[in-house]
Design an enzyme around this catalytic site. Structure first.
Site, mmCIF file in Angstrom:
data_model
loop_
_atom_site.group_PDB
_atom_site.id
_atom_site.type_symbol
_atom_site.label_atom_id
_atom_site.label_comp_id
_atom_site.label_asym_id
_atom_site.label_seq_id
_atom_site.Cartn_x
_atom_site.Cartn_y
_atom_site.Cartn_z
ATOM 1 N N GLU A 1 0.704 -1.222 0.217
ATOM 2 C CA GLU A 1 0.126 -0.173 -0.241
ATOM 3 C C GLU A 1 0.825 1.164 -0.032
ATOM 4 O OE1 GLU A 1 -0.772 -2.595 1.760
ATOM 5 O OE2 GLU A 1 -2.811 -3.263 1.185
ATOM 6 N N HIS B 1 -10.380 -4.826 10.686
ATOM 7 C CA HIS B 1 -10.954 -4.750 9.497
ATOM 8 C C HIS B 1 -12.107 -3.857 9.527
ATOM 9 C CE1 HIS B 1 -8.414 -7.908 8.219
ATOM 10 N NE2 HIS B 1 -8.663 -7.530 6.987
#
Lengths: 327, 349
Positions: free
Chosen positions: A60, A129
């Site tokens: 990322e 998450h």
């Protein structure tokens, strides 16, 4: 007008903008061959090829930086994060580079990049998450933060974000991808920075964004049965925040509840409350209340998870308090 | 070393210039111009140090003294339309790229006439018209940006190259590995220049990296690499020429480890020597001052004499003095500038 899903509305926006402008490209994990982790990019690789629909390694920080670097020299990247939870690894590039290049270069360099992907919680994905980070990004001058709640807004706002000259953090909702709604075909732009009254009402204003729009609308329906007419204001853009629409609504209803998925401390609602009390203190008939996610890491257990989330009963309870119907 | 051996992937070039190193393809003017550029950077940095001590420059100020041959040699091998990013120790690169001493010094002084209009400062010298895209303050953070610029070059089917300068401490950072992996994976025209000056602030290379030979990190990505003597501007230039050719013609990225030495402290607020290195070590390295090395070579080759060197030096000193006076007299940004350049539309979105 065609009724399509939020997911397909996003796909339509990307496809249309890529057809219009050869400098627009999409990059991220699984966006190409796999057709997107959430299928937002379905079919795009076939149409545009691997140079414009770029599968990246799971890296990322690296690929966010690649997007910013490409934007600095004139491309218009759409950087997809599989979720905003993973984007924490990339936040240095978003905050330290994308948001600051224009300023620290004295106006020489633009970063017309869109960073997009789902934020917030879905179902039982547990603590790492299930996080809503919009207030983090909205804190940063130089960034815009956009959070559509409906398929039409998803399309119109994403098209505007792709054309924007500034870096845009575009936070979608995993639980929204399958929701359906009418979406205009072809050229349809929703301006960034303009909130939308999703339900008109006179007694109380519910200020919400993204997934909490449906929570507020459900609460409003139930309140209507009790004779309380709630107005629902969907912020749509967190930064720049549309003060005008919020203040006009609260000036009319004199009471407000801010609903958001994220944690309460320094959250989006804190900013909204600040604006309201600063600008129209005398219009208020009661303190503005906030309904937020519980101030804990998200638990896995489904009952605990449900208890942690903003939901219609919590909103209704808050409305009854601002109306002095319950203590 | 033959060109063929050099092209072999993963094969490091020998450091240093023990063998005769012909300069026949370079004209005398070019060779003298490199000396002038190195002298300009040296005198500029000395003046910046002085201005810092007088409080005319604020914040952090990282000087490039001792490393001049790296910027001058590498930039000489590039084209005007190539893209460049650097760390916060970037005054020398900006000057070697062609930024005027006035624009650079005025930026250090925070003045409106500075290259970044006084909003960037020492760590953010930027001139987009020169392809000089910063001046970045987070160690390693700009390395992926360069990969992105190289991606844009390939995307638009251009023949530019994208070049990134960083210190040896940045190679332990995740951004470095992520950026190099993608550049090699996608065959991008990027050149990563690790200026190994031995110390990340006060931490010696061997106290921070599990391997000593930084160029070996390129092996992980099947990327071309070379180890280069950074005190000899000609050796630097030649290595960079090879890297540029690989990037421009074959879209092969390279990791150049250019071994150099920082003669000053990490920044103006740090000691030159002390707990982390000895005065003797610094003195030893000063014997291979890149300006001295190149001056001696040019004198030996009859390109310049001592008088010529003194004349060049006087010339750059006068240029730096002019830049100093210009920066000192220049205006601060207007108060309203606080609120511009945040967004394309100005201060608010």
């Amino acid at each position: 007008m065609a009724v399509i899903t939020y997911r397909d509305a996003l796909n339509q926006a990307i496809r249309e903008e890529m057809r219009l402008d050869p400098s627009v490209f999409l990059m991220g994990e699984e966006v190409g061959v796999y057709q997107g982790a959430y299928k937002v990019s379905r079919g795009l690789l076939d149409e545009f090829g691997p140079m414009r629909v770029v599968d990246t390694p799971i890296t990322e920080l690296g690929f966010a930086g690649v997007g910013v670097g490409a934007a600095m020299v004139g491309l218009r990247p759409i950087v997809e994060f599989m979720t905003w939870n993973f984007a924490l690894l990339a936040i240095d590039q978003v905050v330290n580079t994308a948001a600051k290049m224009r300023y620290m270069s004295g106006g020489q360099i633009s970063v017309p990049a869109v960073f997009r992907g789902p934020g917030g919680s879905a179902l039982q994905l547990a603590a790492q998450h299930s996080q809503a980070f919009e207030s983090w990004y909205a804190h940063i001058p130089g960034l815009k933060v956009v959070m559509p709640a409906t398929p039409a807004d998803a399309k119109g706002l994403l098209k505007s974000a792709i054309r924007d000259e500034d870096p845009v953090v575009f936070i979608e909702g995993e639980m929204l991808y399958n929701t359906k709604g009418e979406v205009p075909e072809g050229e349809y732009l929703t301006p960034i920075g303009v909130a939308d009254v999703k339900r008109a009402g006179t007694d109380v204003t519910l200020i919400c964004h993204s997934k909490t729009v449906s929570v507020a609308l459900k609460a409003a329906e139930q309140l209507a049965a009790d004779g309380i007419d709630a107005e629902v204001v969907d912020l749509r853009t967190i930064r720049p925040l549309d003060h005008e629409t919020v203040l006009a609504s609260v000036s009319k209803t004199h009471r407000a509840v801010v609903v958001e998925e994220g944690w309460s401390f320094a959250g989006v609602g804190a900013q909204v409350v600040d604006v309201i009390q600063r600008e129209i203190f005398d219009e208020l008939d009661s303190p503005v209340l906030r309904v937020t996610g519980a101030d804990v890491p998200m638990p896995y257990n489904k009952h605990l998870e449900k208890a942690s989330k903003a939901d219609p009963p919590k909103v209704i309870a808050a409305v009854k308090r601002v109306m002095y119907l319950e203590s | 070393m033959t060109a063929k051996a050099d092209r072999k992937r993963g094969s490091p070039a020998a450091a240093g210039a023990a063998a005769p190193n012909p300069t026949s393809d370079l004209n005398a003017d070019t060779q003298r111009s490199w000396l002038r550029q190195m002298l300009l950077i040296r005198r500029f940095e000395e003046k910046a140090g002085e201005a810092y001590s007088l409080g005319k420059i604020g914040g952090f100020c990282h000087l490039y003294i001792g490393q001049e041959a790296v910027a001058v040699g590498t930039l000489a091998a590039m084209r005007g339309d190539d893209y460049i990013t650097a760390s916060y120790r970037e005054h020398g690169h900006a000057l070697a790229r062609g930024m005027s001493a006035r624009a650079a010094m005025a930026e250090l002084f925070g003045k409106a006439a500075g290259c970044s209009h006084g909003k960037g400062g020492s760590m953010h010298l930027i001139d987009a018209s020169l392809g000089f895209l910063g001046g970045h303050g987070i160690v390693g953070g700009h390395i992926p940006l360069t990969t992105g610029m190289a991606f844009a070059i390939k995307y638009r089917e251009e023949d530019r190259v994208a070049v990134c300068y960083f210190g040896e401490a940045a190679v332990n950072n995740g951004a470095f590995h992520e950026a190099l992996n993608m550049a090699a994976l996608w065959k991008l025209p990027a050149i990563y220049i690790c200026e190994n000056n031995r110390y990340g602030m006060g931490t010696a290379l061997e106290r921070a990296s599990a391997i000593y030979d930084i160029s070996e990190r390129a092996l992980s990505y099947d990327m071309d690499r070379e180890v280069v003597d950074g005190q000899d501007v000609l050796v630097v230039y030649q290595a960079m020429q090879r890297a540029v050719k690989r990037a421009r013609e074959n879209k092969h990225p390279t990791l150049l480890e250019i071994r150099t030495y920082r003669f000053m402290g990490h920044s103006m607020s740090d000691p030159i020597h002390g707990h982390y290195r000895t005065r003797e070590e610094v003195e030893e390295h000063r014997k291979r001052d890149p300006i001295l090395v190149w001056s001696e070579k040019l004198k030996a080759d009859g390109i310049i004499d001592e008088r010529g060197i003194k004349s060049l030096d006087a010339d750059v000193i006068s240029e730096v003095e002019d830049a100093y006076r210009f920066a000192d007299a220049a205006a601060d940004p207007e108060p309203g500038e606080l609120w511009t350049d945040v967004y394309a539309s100005g201060g608010t979105a």
